[in-house]
Design an enzyme around this catalytic site. Structure first.
Site, mmCIF file in Angstrom:
data_model
loop_
_atom_site.group_PDB
_atom_site.id
_atom_site.type_symbol
_atom_site.label_atom_id
_atom_site.label_comp_id
_atom_site.label_asym_id
_atom_site.label_seq_id
_atom_site.Cartn_x
_atom_site.Cartn_y
_atom_site.Cartn_z
ATOM 1 N N CYS A 55 -46.246 -29.878 88.258
ATOM 2 C CA CYS A 55 -47.458 -29.093 88.001
ATOM 3 C C CYS A 55 -47.479 -28.671 86.527
ATOM 4 O O CYS A 55 -46.474 -28.201 85.994
ATOM 5 C CB CYS A 55 -47.488 -27.859 88.898
ATOM 6 S SG CYS A 55 -48.978 -26.841 88.658
ATOM 7 N N CYS A 83 -46.719 -20.864 85.764
ATOM 8 C CA CYS A 83 -46.485 -19.695 86.634
ATOM 9 C C CYS A 83 -44.984 -19.371 86.636
ATOM 10 O O CYS A 83 -44.158 -20.221 87.005
ATOM 11 C CB CYS A 83 -46.960 -19.989 88.051
ATOM 12 S SG CYS A 83 -48.682 -20.561 88.131
ATOM 13 N N CYS A 140 -42.683 -20.114 89.733
ATOM 14 C CA CYS A 140 -42.833 -21.352 90.510
ATOM 15 C C CYS A 140 -41.878 -22.461 90.073
ATOM 16 O O CYS A 140 -41.917 -22.910 88.918
ATOM 17 C CB CYS A 140 -44.264 -21.850 90.410
ATOM 18 S SG CYS A 140 -44.561 -23.279 91.489
ATOM 19 N N CYS A 179 -51.615 -25.458 107.021
ATOM 20 C CA CYS A 179 -52.035 -25.408 105.621
ATOM 21 C C CYS A 179 -51.306 -26.491 104.835
ATOM 22 O O CYS A 179 -50.106 -26.707 105.026
ATOM 23 C CB CYS A 179 -51.746 -24.033 105.038
ATOM 24 S SG CYS A 179 -52.417 -23.808 103.371
ATOM 25 N N CYS A 223 -56.229 -25.396 106.518
ATOM 26 C CA CYS A 223 -56.207 -24.654 105.268
ATOM 27 C C CYS A 223 -55.587 -25.558 104.208
ATOM 28 O O CYS A 223 -54.669 -26.329 104.516
ATOM 29 C CB CYS A 223 -55.385 -23.371 105.422
ATOM 30 S SG CYS A 223 -55.157 -22.416 103.893
ATOM 31 N N CYS A 241 -58.473 -17.295 101.883
ATOM 32 C CA CYS A 241 -57.087 -16.852 102.046
ATOM 33 C C CYS A 241 -56.598 -16.515 100.645
ATOM 34 O O CYS A 241 -56.452 -17.404 99.803
ATOM 35 C CB CYS A 241 -56.241 -17.954 102.677
ATOM 36 S SG CYS A 241 -54.479 -17.565 102.819
ATOM 37 N N ARG A 297 -50.519 -11.540 106.147
ATOM 38 C CA ARG A 297 -49.507 -12.547 106.497
ATOM 39 C C ARG A 297 -48.205 -12.326 105.735
ATOM 40 O O ARG A 297 -48.193 -12.274 104.502
ATOM 41 C CB ARG A 297 -50.046 -13.948 106.216
ATOM 42 C CG ARG A 297 -49.060 -15.068 106.541
ATOM 43 C CD ARG A 297 -49.703 -16.439 106.486
ATOM 44 N NE ARG A 297 -50.762 -16.524 107.477
ATOM 45 C CZ ARG A 297 -52.051 -16.592 107.175
ATOM 46 N NH1 ARG A 297 -52.429 -16.606 105.925
ATOM 47 N NH2 ARG A 297 -52.945 -16.646 108.136
#
Length: 343
Positions: A71, A75, A78, A115, A147, A207, A279
Site C-alpha cells: 500500500c 499510516c 499499518c 468483509c 462489506c 461502517c 464492534r
C-alpha cells in the site's frame, strides 16, 4: 437526544449530513460522559444498550484481506504500508473462488457479515475491481451481509458497489481530525469524509470507526466519537480498534492504552450512538477475556471473529464461541455448550 437519533433512521440516501467538523455540543456531551466515574458511566451505557438492543445479541463478522501489502499510504500503525519493513505475508488480489471458500468457513462458524479488505489507496479500474464486484455478488448469494474496505472511492465506484449488492462500506477515519496528521500524511481527513459521502449518496450503509492507543489524548478520542455521532444518519457500524503494535511500523513502541480508557470510549459511543453496532475489532489478542467481556457489558455488540483480522491475529472461533456463550446464554446453558464444544 434519543428522539433526535431516532429521526435519523428514516432519512433517505440523499438526505444526510457528514461534515469534517463535529457538533460542539455533542463533543461537550461526550467529554462529560467520558469523565464520569467509571461505574456510573458503565451503568448508564448498559441501560442505553438494554433499551435499544433488548435481545442482547452479539453479531459476528469476519474480515478477510483479499489483497495484502504494497500500500502506498503511510499510516503509522499499518504493516501493509510499502514504506515500512514488516514481516507480513504479501499477496495479490485473491481469486473469487478462494474468497468464497473463506466466506463459507466464516458462515459455518457463525459469522453473518463478511468483509473483504484490499490494501489500496483507491481501487484500480478494470479487472481487479470487477473481481471484487463479482465476489460481493457471490457472497450475497450465500445469505451473508457484505462489506468491503478498498480505500478512497469516487462516486462511480460507489454506485458500482451498490449495484453489486454491497451492504456496508468500511472506511475508518482512525482518529480525530486534530490528531490525524500525526498518524497519516498521504491523505487528508477530508479525503476520508468525501468517500463516506459517496457511500451515503449511493445508499450503502456506513461502517466507520477508529483506533485507540496511538498516542492520542482522551479529548481526541471524544472528538472522534463526536465526529461519528454528529453524522446524520449515524454510522450503522462503529469498529473500535485496540492498537496492534507491529514491528517495523512507527508505532511499534507506542505505550499501550489503558483498557479502562478503551472501555470508557466504547461506553460513550454506545450512549451517543444507541442504534449503531459497536464492534470490538483489532487488538483483541492483547485484551484479556475479562476485558473483552467488560467492553461487551459497556455496550459493544459485535465482534470480528476468526483467526485473523486483515493482518492482525484474532483469538479464533473456539475462543469466540465460548466467550459469547458466557455472556449471552444462561449460566447452565453456557456451561453445557462449552462441554459439548470441548468434547
Amino acid at each position: 437526544m434519543t428522539e433526535e437519533l431516532n429521526s435519523t433512521c428514516s432519512k433517505s440516501s440523499h438526505d444526510f449530513k457528514i461534515d469534517e467538523n463535529y457538533d460542539e455540543s455533542i463533543y461537550q456531551q461526550a467529554l462529560a460522559l467520558y469523565n464520569k466515574p467509571f461505574l456510573q458511566l458503565i451503568q448508564l451505557s448498559a441501560s442505553v444498550h438494554r433499551e435499544h438492543w433488548p435481545e442482547g445479541d452479539v453479531q459476528r463478522s469476519a474480515l478477510l484481506s483479499i489483497k495484502t501489502g504494497h500500500c502506498p499510504e503511510d499510516c503509522s500503525y499499518c504493516p501493509q504500508s510499502a514504506r515500512y519493513e514488516t514481516d507480513i505475508q504479501k499477496h495479490p488480489l485473491m481469486e473469487v473462488d478462494d474468497i468464497l471458500e473463506k466466506a463459507k468457513a466464516a458462515k459455518d462458524n457463525g459469522a453473518t457479515r463478511f468483509c473483504m479488505g484490499a490494501a489500496w489507496r483507491k481501487p484500480p479500474r478494470g479487472e481487479q475491481f470487477d473481481r471484487v464486484l463479482t465476489a460481493i455478488e457471490e457472497v450475497k448469494k450465500m445469505g451473508m451481509e457484505t462489506c468491503v474496505t478498498l480505500g478512497l472511492l469516487n462516486a462511480d465506484q460507489a454506485k458500482q458497489l451498490k449495484d453489486a449488492g454491497l451492504d456496508y462500506y468500511n472506511h475508518n477515519v482512525d482518529t480525530s481530525k486534530d490528531y490525524y496528521d500525526k498518524i497519516i500524511t498521504t491523505r487528508k481527513f477530508a479525503d476520508r469524509v468525501n468517500t463516506l459521502r459517496h457511500v451515503r449518496e449511493n445508499g450503502i450503509s456506513v461502517c466507520c470507526g477508529g483506533i485507540l492507543g496511538m498516542g492520542e489524548s482522551g479529548e481526541d478520542r471524544m472528538k472522534l466519537v463526536a465526529f461519528l455521532a454528529s453524522q446524520s444518519p449515524q454510522p450503522e457500524s462503529v469498529p473500535v480498534n485496540f492498537l496492534v503494535r507491529f514491528e517495523g511500523t512507527p508505532l511499534e513502541h507506542q505505550e499501550e492504552v489503558d483498557v479502562l480508557e478503551f472501555v470508557r470510549t466504547i461506553a460513550v459511543a454506545r450512549i451517543l450512538m444507541p442504534f449503531s453496532r459497536i464492534r470490538l475489532s483489532a487488538g483483541r489478542m492483547d485484551m484479556s477475556r475479562e476485558a473483552q467481556i467488560l467492553a461487551l457489558s459497556a455496550g459493544a455488540n459485535s465482534i470480528f471473529s476468526g483467526e485473523v483480522l486483515l493482518t492482525s491475529p484474532l483469538p479464533g472461533y473456539t475462543f469466540d464461541n465460548k466467550l459469547l456463550d458466557d455472556v449471552t446464554l444462561p449460566r447452565n446453558a453456557g456451561r453445557a455448550n462449552q462441554s459439548e464444544a470441548l468434547q
